[in-house]
Motif scaffolding. Structure first.
Motif: not given
Lengths: 371, 98
Positions: B32-40, B71-74
Protein backbone atom coordinates in the motif's frame (compact mmCIF):
# COMPACT_ATOMS: atom_id res chain seq x y z
CA UNK A 1 24.10 28.53 -41.00
CA UNK A 2 23.98 24.88 -40.08
CA UNK A 3 24.53 23.66 -36.55
CA UNK A 4 25.70 20.34 -35.23
CA UNK A 5 24.47 18.67 -32.08
CA UNK A 6 26.30 15.61 -30.77
CA UNK A 7 24.42 13.41 -28.30
CA UNK A 8 26.69 11.30 -26.11
CA UNK A 9 25.39 8.63 -23.77
CA UNK A 10 27.84 7.69 -21.03
CA UNK A 11 28.17 5.51 -17.97
CA UNK A 12 27.38 8.49 -15.76
CA UNK A 13 24.97 10.65 -17.70
CA UNK A 14 24.26 12.29 -21.05
CA UNK A 15 26.20 15.12 -22.66
CA UNK A 16 25.21 17.37 -25.53
CA UNK A 17 27.90 19.10 -27.58
CA UNK A 18 27.03 21.91 -29.97
CA UNK A 19 28.89 23.71 -32.70
CA UNK A 20 28.22 25.81 -35.74
CA UNK A 21 28.80 24.38 -39.19
CA UNK A 22 32.54 25.06 -39.05
CA UNK A 23 32.80 22.47 -36.29
CA UNK A 24 35.87 23.93 -34.63
CA UNK A 25 34.35 25.40 -31.44
CA UNK A 26 32.30 23.15 -29.21
CA UNK A 27 30.08 23.88 -26.24
CA UNK A 28 29.58 20.95 -23.85
CA UNK A 29 26.38 20.75 -21.82
CA UNK A 30 25.69 18.14 -19.15
CA UNK A 31 25.73 15.84 -17.45
CA UNK A 32 22.02 15.28 -17.88
CA UNK A 33 20.74 12.50 -15.60
CA UNK A 34 24.05 12.66 -13.72
CA UNK A 35 25.15 9.37 -12.21
CA UNK A 36 22.78 7.30 -14.35
CA UNK A 37 23.87 5.03 -17.17
CA UNK A 38 22.59 6.51 -20.42
CA UNK A 39 22.75 3.79 -23.02
CA UNK A 40 21.54 5.79 -25.98
CA UNK A 41 20.02 9.11 -27.07
CA UNK A 42 18.68 9.83 -30.51
CA UNK A 43 16.82 12.71 -32.13
CA UNK A 44 13.83 12.42 -34.42
CA UNK A 45 14.63 13.03 -38.10
CA UNK A 46 11.10 14.46 -38.42
CA UNK A 47 11.53 16.94 -35.53
CA UNK A 48 15.12 17.46 -34.38
CA UNK A 49 13.97 19.03 -31.12
CA UNK A 50 12.41 15.71 -30.14
CA UNK A 51 15.09 13.55 -28.52
CA UNK A 52 14.62 10.22 -26.78
CA UNK A 53 17.00 8.90 -24.11
CA UNK A 54 17.38 5.45 -22.58
CA UNK A 55 18.48 5.47 -18.95
CA UNK A 56 19.20 2.09 -17.43
CA UNK A 57 20.38 1.07 -14.00
CA UNK A 58 20.97 -2.16 -12.14
CA UNK A 59 19.46 -0.41 -9.12
CA UNK A 60 16.35 1.25 -10.48
CA UNK A 61 15.69 -0.44 -13.84
CA UNK A 62 14.75 1.22 -17.08
CA UNK A 63 13.66 4.85 -17.47
CA UNK A 64 12.91 6.62 -20.77
CA UNK A 65 13.18 10.39 -21.12
CA UNK A 66 11.96 12.65 -23.89
CA UNK A 67 12.92 16.19 -24.77
CA UNK A 68 10.86 18.47 -26.99
CA UNK A 69 13.32 21.37 -26.98
CA UNK A 70 16.53 19.89 -28.25
CA UNK A 71 17.68 18.52 -24.92
CA UNK A 72 17.31 21.60 -22.72
CA UNK A 73 14.50 20.08 -20.65
CA UNK A 74 13.35 16.50 -20.27
CA UNK A 75 10.17 14.67 -19.41
CA UNK A 76 10.12 11.12 -18.04
CA UNK A 77 7.85 8.96 -20.18
CA UNK A 78 6.80 5.31 -20.17
CA UNK A 79 9.09 2.51 -19.01
CA UNK A 80 6.83 -0.53 -19.10
CA UNK A 81 8.32 -3.05 -21.53
CA UNK A 82 6.24 -6.22 -21.27
CA UNK A 83 6.69 -9.07 -23.71
CA UNK A 84 3.55 -10.12 -25.57
CA UNK A 85 1.99 -13.42 -24.56
CA UNK A 86 4.01 -16.27 -23.08
CA UNK A 87 7.56 -15.00 -23.29
CA UNK A 88 9.10 -18.49 -23.51
CA UNK A 89 12.82 -19.16 -23.32
CA UNK A 90 16.07 -18.51 -25.13
CA UNK A 91 19.39 -20.17 -24.37
CA UNK A 92 21.31 -19.02 -21.32
CA UNK A 93 25.08 -18.70 -21.21
CA UNK A 94 25.28 -22.36 -20.22
CA UNK A 95 23.09 -23.47 -23.11
CA UNK A 96 20.06 -24.32 -20.97
CA UNK A 97 16.65 -22.69 -21.54
CA UNK A 98 16.39 -19.31 -19.86
CA UNK A 99 13.15 -17.32 -19.51
CA UNK A 100 12.94 -14.10 -21.50
CA UNK A 101 13.43 -11.22 -19.02
CA UNK A 102 13.45 -7.53 -19.86
CA UNK A 103 16.65 -5.82 -18.66
CA UNK A 104 17.25 -2.58 -20.55
CA UNK A 105 16.85 -0.58 -23.75
CA UNK A 106 20.07 -0.57 -25.77
CA UNK A 107 18.96 1.48 -28.74
CA UNK A 108 16.19 3.94 -29.60
CA UNK A 109 15.38 4.54 -33.26
CA UNK A 110 12.89 7.33 -33.96
CA UNK A 111 10.69 7.02 -37.02
CA UNK A 112 11.88 8.82 -40.14
CA UNK A 113 8.52 10.57 -40.55
CA UNK A 114 6.63 10.73 -37.24
CA UNK A 115 8.21 12.27 -34.11
CA UNK A 116 5.83 10.30 -31.86
CA UNK A 117 6.84 6.92 -33.26
CA UNK A 118 10.03 5.38 -31.94
CA UNK A 119 11.44 1.85 -31.86
CA UNK A 120 13.34 0.37 -28.92
CA UNK A 121 15.81 -2.50 -29.14
CA UNK A 122 15.97 -4.24 -25.79
CA UNK A 123 17.74 -6.93 -23.78
CA UNK A 124 16.56 -9.75 -23.62
CA UNK A 125 16.30 -9.31 -27.34
CA UNK A 126 13.03 -7.94 -28.64
CA UNK A 127 11.76 -4.96 -30.59
CA UNK A 128 9.25 -2.55 -29.09
CA UNK A 129 7.47 0.42 -30.63
CA UNK A 130 5.79 3.48 -29.21
CA UNK A 131 3.41 5.59 -31.27
CA UNK A 132 2.63 8.11 -28.53
CA UNK A 133 5.98 9.73 -27.97
CA UNK A 134 7.28 7.07 -25.61
CA UNK A 135 4.36 7.06 -23.17
CA UNK A 136 3.52 3.43 -23.89
CA UNK A 137 5.40 0.59 -25.59
CA UNK A 138 4.18 -2.46 -27.47
CA UNK A 139 6.32 -5.38 -28.53
CA UNK A 140 6.47 -6.48 -32.17
CA UNK A 141 6.41 -10.15 -31.13
CA UNK A 142 6.83 -11.61 -34.61
CA UNK A 143 10.59 -11.21 -34.26
CA UNK A 144 10.95 -13.13 -31.02
CA UNK A 145 8.38 -15.72 -32.10
CA UNK A 146 9.46 -16.29 -35.69
CA UNK A 147 10.97 -19.68 -34.80
CA UNK A 148 14.66 -19.41 -33.98
CA UNK A 149 14.18 -17.53 -30.68
CA UNK A 150 14.69 -20.57 -28.43
CA UNK A 151 18.15 -20.99 -30.04
CA UNK A 152 19.32 -17.44 -29.39
CA UNK A 153 22.16 -17.16 -26.91
CA UNK A 154 23.54 -13.99 -25.32
CA UNK A 155 26.90 -12.50 -26.16
CA UNK A 156 29.08 -11.45 -23.24
CA UNK A 157 27.24 -8.13 -23.10
CA UNK A 158 23.84 -9.79 -22.89
CA UNK A 159 21.18 -10.86 -25.40
CA UNK A 160 20.76 -7.37 -26.78
CA UNK A 161 18.96 -5.99 -29.80
CA UNK A 162 21.33 -3.13 -30.58
CA UNK A 163 20.82 -2.14 -34.23
CA UNK A 164 17.62 -0.89 -35.86
CA UNK A 165 17.77 0.34 -39.47
CA UNK A 166 14.65 1.81 -41.04
CA UNK A 167 14.56 1.64 -44.84
CA UNK A 168 13.96 5.20 -46.10
CA UNK A 169 12.44 3.93 -49.34
CA UNK A 170 10.18 1.28 -47.88
CA UNK A 171 8.41 1.96 -44.56
CA UNK A 172 7.57 -1.75 -44.23
CA UNK A 173 11.21 -2.85 -44.24
CA UNK A 174 13.27 -2.84 -41.03
CA UNK A 175 16.64 -4.47 -40.36
CA UNK A 176 17.69 -5.35 -36.82
CA UNK A 177 20.67 -7.12 -35.28
CA UNK A 178 21.07 -9.08 -32.06
CA UNK A 179 24.16 -10.26 -30.20
CA UNK A 180 24.59 -13.17 -30.51
CA UNK A 181 21.70 -14.25 -32.74
CA UNK A 182 22.43 -12.34 -35.95
CA UNK A 183 20.63 -10.04 -38.36
CA UNK A 184 16.92 -10.16 -39.18
CA UNK A 185 14.61 -8.37 -41.60
CA UNK A 186 10.92 -7.65 -41.86
CA UNK A 187 9.21 -6.63 -45.10
CA UNK A 188 5.75 -6.14 -43.63
CA UNK A 189 6.23 -3.48 -40.98
CA UNK A 190 7.32 -5.85 -38.24
CA UNK A 191 4.66 -8.55 -38.38
CA UNK A 192 6.92 -11.29 -39.70
CA UNK A 193 10.70 -11.63 -39.64
CA UNK A 194 13.39 -13.90 -40.96
CA UNK A 195 17.11 -14.32 -40.34
CA UNK A 196 19.41 -12.78 -42.96
CA UNK A 197 22.74 -14.34 -42.08
CA UNK A 198 23.71 -16.32 -45.20
CA UNK A 199 27.42 -15.92 -45.83
CA UNK A 200 28.35 -15.13 -42.23
CA UNK A 201 30.87 -17.54 -40.76
CA UNK A 202 31.48 -17.71 -37.02
CA UNK A 203 34.05 -20.11 -35.67
CA UNK A 204 32.68 -19.92 -32.14
CA UNK A 205 29.45 -21.78 -32.98
CA UNK A 206 29.16 -25.46 -33.88
CA UNK A 207 27.80 -24.86 -37.38
CA UNK A 208 29.97 -22.05 -38.72
CA UNK A 209 27.38 -20.91 -41.25
CA UNK A 210 24.29 -21.59 -39.12
CA UNK A 211 21.08 -19.65 -39.70
CA UNK A 212 21.37 -17.94 -36.30
CA UNK A 213 24.03 -17.66 -33.59
CA UNK A 214 26.24 -15.01 -35.20
CA UNK A 215 27.50 -12.18 -33.01
CA UNK A 216 26.69 -9.20 -35.18
CA UNK A 217 28.10 -6.05 -33.57
CA UNK A 218 26.68 -3.37 -35.84
CA UNK A 219 25.13 -2.79 -39.26
CA UNK A 220 25.17 0.47 -41.24
CA UNK A 221 23.52 1.63 -44.45
CA UNK A 222 23.54 4.68 -46.66
CA UNK A 223 20.01 6.10 -46.97
CA UNK A 224 20.28 6.44 -50.77
CA UNK A 225 21.04 2.73 -51.17
CA UNK A 226 19.22 0.78 -48.46
CA UNK A 227 19.79 -2.58 -50.11
CA UNK A 228 23.54 -2.24 -49.45
CA UNK A 229 24.47 -3.09 -45.86
CA UNK A 230 27.83 -3.01 -44.11
CA UNK A 231 28.37 -5.13 -41.01
CA UNK A 232 30.98 -5.25 -38.30
CA UNK A 233 30.63 -8.76 -36.99
CA UNK A 234 32.45 -10.01 -33.89
CA UNK A 235 35.22 -10.94 -36.29
CA UNK A 236 34.92 -9.95 -39.99
CA UNK A 237 33.70 -6.85 -41.78
CA UNK A 238 30.93 -7.91 -44.14
CA UNK A 239 28.89 -6.45 -46.98
CA UNK A 240 25.55 -7.30 -48.53
CA UNK A 241 24.30 -5.93 -51.85
CA UNK A 242 20.90 -7.58 -51.67
CA UNK A 243 19.35 -6.35 -48.40
CA UNK A 244 20.96 -9.07 -46.36
CA UNK A 245 20.04 -12.06 -48.55
CA UNK A 246 23.76 -12.85 -48.77
CA UNK A 247 26.93 -11.48 -47.24
CA UNK A 248 30.56 -11.43 -48.34
CA UNK A 249 33.63 -10.50 -46.37
CA UNK A 250 35.31 -7.15 -47.13
CA UNK A 251 37.87 -7.06 -44.29
CA UNK A 252 40.69 -6.85 -46.86
CA UNK A 253 43.84 -5.26 -45.46
CA UNK A 254 42.53 -4.26 -42.02
CA UNK A 255 45.07 -4.90 -39.22
CA UNK A 256 42.28 -6.68 -37.32
CA UNK A 257 38.76 -7.36 -38.49
CA UNK A 258 37.43 -7.49 -34.94
CA UNK A 259 35.62 -4.35 -33.82
CA UNK A 260 32.31 -2.85 -32.86
CA UNK A 261 31.42 0.29 -34.83
CA UNK A 262 30.82 0.74 -38.54
CA UNK A 263 29.35 3.70 -40.37
CA UNK A 264 28.94 5.12 -43.87
CA UNK A 265 29.90 8.58 -45.21
CA UNK A 266 26.87 10.87 -45.58
CA UNK A 267 27.44 11.60 -49.27
CA UNK A 268 29.60 8.74 -50.54
CA UNK A 269 27.78 5.40 -50.24
CA UNK A 270 30.98 3.44 -50.90
CA UNK A 271 32.96 5.19 -48.15
CA UNK A 272 32.89 3.18 -44.94
CA UNK A 273 34.51 3.64 -41.51
CA UNK A 274 35.53 1.07 -38.90
CA UNK A 275 37.77 1.12 -35.82
CA UNK A 276 39.75 -2.14 -35.65
CA UNK A 277 40.18 -3.64 -32.21
CA UNK A 278 42.97 -6.14 -31.56
CA UNK A 279 40.86 -9.17 -30.63
CA UNK A 280 37.82 -10.39 -28.76
CA UNK A 281 40.05 -11.15 -25.79
CA UNK A 282 41.86 -7.79 -25.88
CA UNK A 283 39.36 -5.00 -26.33
CA UNK A 284 41.81 -2.28 -27.36
CA UNK A 285 43.36 -1.08 -30.62
CA UNK A 286 46.28 -2.98 -32.20
CA UNK A 287 49.73 -1.67 -31.21
CA UNK A 288 48.29 0.93 -28.81
CA UNK A 289 47.37 3.12 -31.81
CA UNK A 290 43.85 4.46 -32.17
CA UNK A 291 43.16 4.33 -35.91
CA UNK A 292 39.96 4.77 -37.83
CA UNK A 293 40.08 2.85 -41.09
CA UNK A 294 38.30 4.20 -44.15
CA UNK A 295 37.47 2.38 -47.32
CA UNK A 296 36.46 4.43 -50.36
CA UNK A 297 35.73 1.29 -52.34
CA UNK A 298 32.97 -0.25 -50.26
CA UNK A 299 35.42 -2.47 -48.41
CA UNK A 300 38.49 -4.61 -49.02
CA UNK A 301 40.87 -1.65 -49.47
CA UNK A 302 41.29 0.29 -46.24
CA UNK A 303 43.45 3.27 -45.26
CA UNK A 304 44.43 4.21 -41.71
CA UNK A 305 43.30 7.64 -40.51
CA UNK A 306 45.59 8.78 -37.71
CA UNK A 307 46.02 12.58 -37.77
CA UNK A 308 44.94 13.89 -34.38
CA UNK A 309 44.37 10.45 -32.84
CA UNK A 310 46.72 8.98 -30.19
CA UNK A 311 49.36 6.79 -31.84
CA UNK A 312 50.97 5.35 -28.76
CA UNK A 313 49.88 3.88 -25.43
CA UNK A 314 46.20 3.99 -26.32
CA UNK A 315 44.13 1.12 -24.93
CA UNK A 316 40.53 2.28 -25.14
CA UNK A 317 37.64 0.61 -26.92
CA UNK A 318 34.95 2.09 -29.16
CA UNK A 319 31.56 0.53 -28.41
CA UNK A 320 29.02 -0.48 -31.06
CA UNK A 321 26.74 2.56 -30.88
CA UNK A 322 29.53 5.10 -30.43
CA UNK A 323 30.15 6.33 -33.99
CA UNK A 324 28.03 8.67 -36.12
CA UNK A 325 28.30 11.02 -39.10
CA UNK A 326 26.81 14.43 -39.80
CA UNK A 327 25.43 15.44 -43.19
CA UNK A 328 27.46 18.58 -43.86
CA UNK A 329 29.94 18.81 -46.69
CA UNK A 330 32.64 17.72 -46.01
CA UNK A 331 31.07 14.95 -43.97
CA UNK A 332 31.78 15.03 -40.23
CA UNK A 333 32.62 11.80 -38.42
CA UNK A 334 32.41 11.37 -34.64
CA UNK A 335 33.21 8.60 -32.20
CA UNK A 336 33.53 8.12 -28.46
CA UNK A 337 35.76 5.83 -26.44
CA UNK A 338 35.54 3.85 -23.25
CA UNK A 339 38.16 6.27 -21.90
CA UNK A 340 35.74 9.18 -22.25
CA UNK A 341 37.31 10.88 -25.26
CA UNK A 342 35.00 12.17 -27.96
CA UNK A 343 36.75 12.66 -31.30
CA UNK A 344 35.45 14.57 -34.30
CA UNK A 345 36.60 14.98 -37.86
CA UNK A 346 35.25 17.81 -40.02
CA UNK A 347 36.97 16.49 -43.14
CA UNK A 348 35.58 12.99 -43.58
CA UNK A 349 38.24 11.45 -41.36
CA UNK A 350 41.42 13.01 -42.76
CA UNK A 351 42.10 14.72 -39.42
CA UNK A 352 40.63 14.53 -35.94
CA UNK A 353 40.23 16.76 -32.90
CA UNK A 354 39.24 15.88 -29.35
CA UNK A 355 36.00 17.72 -28.61
CA UNK A 356 35.65 16.27 -25.08
CA UNK A 357 38.52 14.56 -23.33
CA UNK A 358 37.44 13.40 -19.89
CA UNK A 359 33.86 12.22 -20.06
CA UNK A 360 32.76 9.00 -18.39
CA UNK A 361 32.94 5.80 -20.45
CA UNK A 362 31.09 6.63 -23.67
CA UNK A 363 28.35 4.18 -24.60
CA UNK A 364 26.79 5.89 -27.60
CA UNK A 365 27.24 8.82 -29.97
CA UNK A 366 24.61 10.29 -32.27
CA UNK A 367 24.78 13.44 -34.38
CA UNK A 368 22.09 15.85 -35.51
CA UNK A 369 22.67 18.24 -38.40
CA UNK A 370 20.42 21.25 -37.80
CA UNK A 371 19.57 23.76 -40.51
CA UNK B 1 0.64 10.40 7.39
CA UNK B 2 3.30 7.94 6.22
CA UNK B 3 6.86 9.17 5.78
CA UNK B 4 9.02 7.62 3.04
CA UNK B 5 12.71 8.36 2.52
CA UNK B 6 13.98 7.89 -1.02
CA UNK B 7 17.54 7.34 -2.29
CA UNK B 8 19.24 10.18 -4.19
CA UNK B 9 18.49 9.04 -7.73
CA UNK B 10 14.79 8.43 -7.07
CA UNK B 11 14.46 11.90 -5.50
CA UNK B 12 15.87 13.32 -8.71
CA UNK B 13 13.54 11.26 -10.85
CA UNK B 14 10.49 12.19 -8.78
CA UNK B 15 11.68 15.81 -8.49
CA UNK B 16 11.14 15.79 -4.76
CA UNK B 17 13.11 16.01 -1.52
CA UNK B 18 14.57 13.19 0.51
CA UNK B 19 11.41 12.58 2.44
CA UNK B 20 7.88 12.42 1.08
CA UNK B 21 4.63 12.16 2.99
CA UNK B 22 1.76 9.97 1.87
CA UNK B 23 -1.83 9.49 3.00
CA UNK B 24 -2.86 5.86 3.06
CA UNK B 25 -6.39 4.66 3.71
CA UNK B 26 -6.49 1.12 5.07
CA UNK B 27 -3.71 -1.20 6.19
CA UNK B 28 -0.17 0.19 5.96
CA UNK B 29 1.87 -2.43 4.14
CA UNK B 30 4.80 -2.41 1.71
CA UNK B 31 2.32 -2.81 -1.12
CA UNK B 32 0.00 0.00 0.00
CA UNK B 33 2.92 2.35 0.65
CA UNK B 34 4.50 1.64 -2.74
CA UNK B 35 1.14 1.87 -4.52
CA UNK B 36 0.57 5.28 -2.93
CA UNK B 37 4.12 6.39 -3.72
CA UNK B 38 3.78 5.41 -7.39
CA UNK B 39 0.36 7.03 -7.65
CA UNK B 40 1.77 10.31 -6.32
CA UNK B 41 4.99 10.07 -8.36
CA UNK B 42 4.24 8.11 -11.55
CA UNK B 43 7.85 8.42 -12.74
CA UNK B 44 8.80 5.99 -9.96
CA UNK B 45 6.74 3.19 -11.50
CA UNK B 46 9.02 0.33 -12.42
CA UNK B 47 12.01 1.73 -10.54
CA UNK B 48 11.41 0.14 -7.12
CA UNK B 49 9.33 -2.84 -8.23
CA UNK B 50 9.50 -4.54 -11.59
CA UNK B 51 6.55 -3.49 -13.76
CA UNK B 52 5.55 -7.02 -14.65
CA UNK B 53 6.57 -9.25 -11.73
CA UNK B 54 5.96 -6.56 -9.06
CA UNK B 55 9.06 -7.91 -7.31
CA UNK B 56 11.39 -5.57 -5.43
CA UNK B 57 14.47 -4.78 -7.49
CA UNK B 58 17.42 -6.84 -6.19
CA UNK B 59 19.66 -3.84 -5.42
CA UNK B 60 17.03 -2.15 -3.25
CA UNK B 61 16.09 -2.80 0.36
CA UNK B 62 13.27 -1.61 2.60
CA UNK B 63 14.20 -0.59 6.13
CA UNK B 64 12.17 0.79 9.05
CA UNK B 65 12.66 0.97 12.82
CA UNK B 66 16.23 -0.35 12.42
CA UNK B 67 14.97 -3.53 10.77
CA UNK B 68 15.41 -4.89 7.26
CA UNK B 69 11.85 -5.51 6.07
CA UNK B 70 12.85 -6.39 2.50
CA UNK B 71 11.86 -10.01 2.75
CA UNK B 72 8.56 -9.44 4.50
CA UNK B 73 5.49 -10.35 2.42
CA UNK B 74 4.20 -7.29 0.55
CA UNK B 75 0.88 -7.40 2.39
CA UNK B 76 2.35 -7.77 5.90
CA UNK B 77 1.59 -4.86 8.17
CA UNK B 78 4.47 -2.42 8.62
CA UNK B 79 5.47 -1.47 12.19
CA UNK B 80 3.02 0.73 14.08
CA UNK B 81 5.67 3.49 14.25
CA UNK B 82 5.64 3.67 10.44
CA UNK B 83 1.85 3.63 10.28
CA UNK B 84 1.68 6.49 12.77
CA UNK B 85 4.35 8.54 10.99
CA UNK B 86 6.73 8.43 13.95
CA UNK B 87 9.33 6.49 11.95
CA UNK B 88 9.98 6.67 8.21
CA UNK B 89 9.91 3.82 5.70
CA UNK B 90 13.28 3.84 3.96
CA UNK B 91 14.04 2.75 0.40
CA UNK B 92 17.77 2.07 0.33
CA UNK B 93 19.98 1.45 -2.70
CA UNK B 94 22.85 -1.02 -2.48
CA UNK B 95 26.22 0.58 -1.89
CA UNK B 96 28.09 -0.87 -4.84
CA UNK B 97 29.25 -0.19 -8.35
CA UNK B 98 31.72 2.20 -9.90
Amino acid sequence: MSKIRVLAGTRKGAFILSSDGKRNQWEVRGPYFGGWEIFHLKGSPADPNRIYASQASDWFGQVIHRSDDGGQTWETVGNRFAYEGEAGTHQGYDGTPHPWEFKRVWHLEPSLSDPDTVYAGVEDAALFRSTDGGQSWQELPGLREHGSGPKWQPGAGGLCLHTILLDPGNPDRIFIAISAAGAFRTDDGGKTWRPINRGLKSEYIPGQDAEVGHCVHRIAMHPSRPEVLFMQKHWDVMRSDDAGESWREVSGNLPSDFGFVIDVHAHEPETVYVVPIKSDSEHYPPDGKLRVYRSRTGGNEWEALTRGLPQQDCYVNVLRDAMAVDSLDPCGVYFGTTGGQLYASADAGDSWVTIARDLPRILSVEVQTLT
Amino acid sequence: MIRVILPFHLRTLARTGAEVELEIAGPVTQRSVLDALEARYPTLRGTIRDHVSRQRRPYLRFFACEEDLSHQPPDALLPAEVASGKEPFLVIGAIAGG
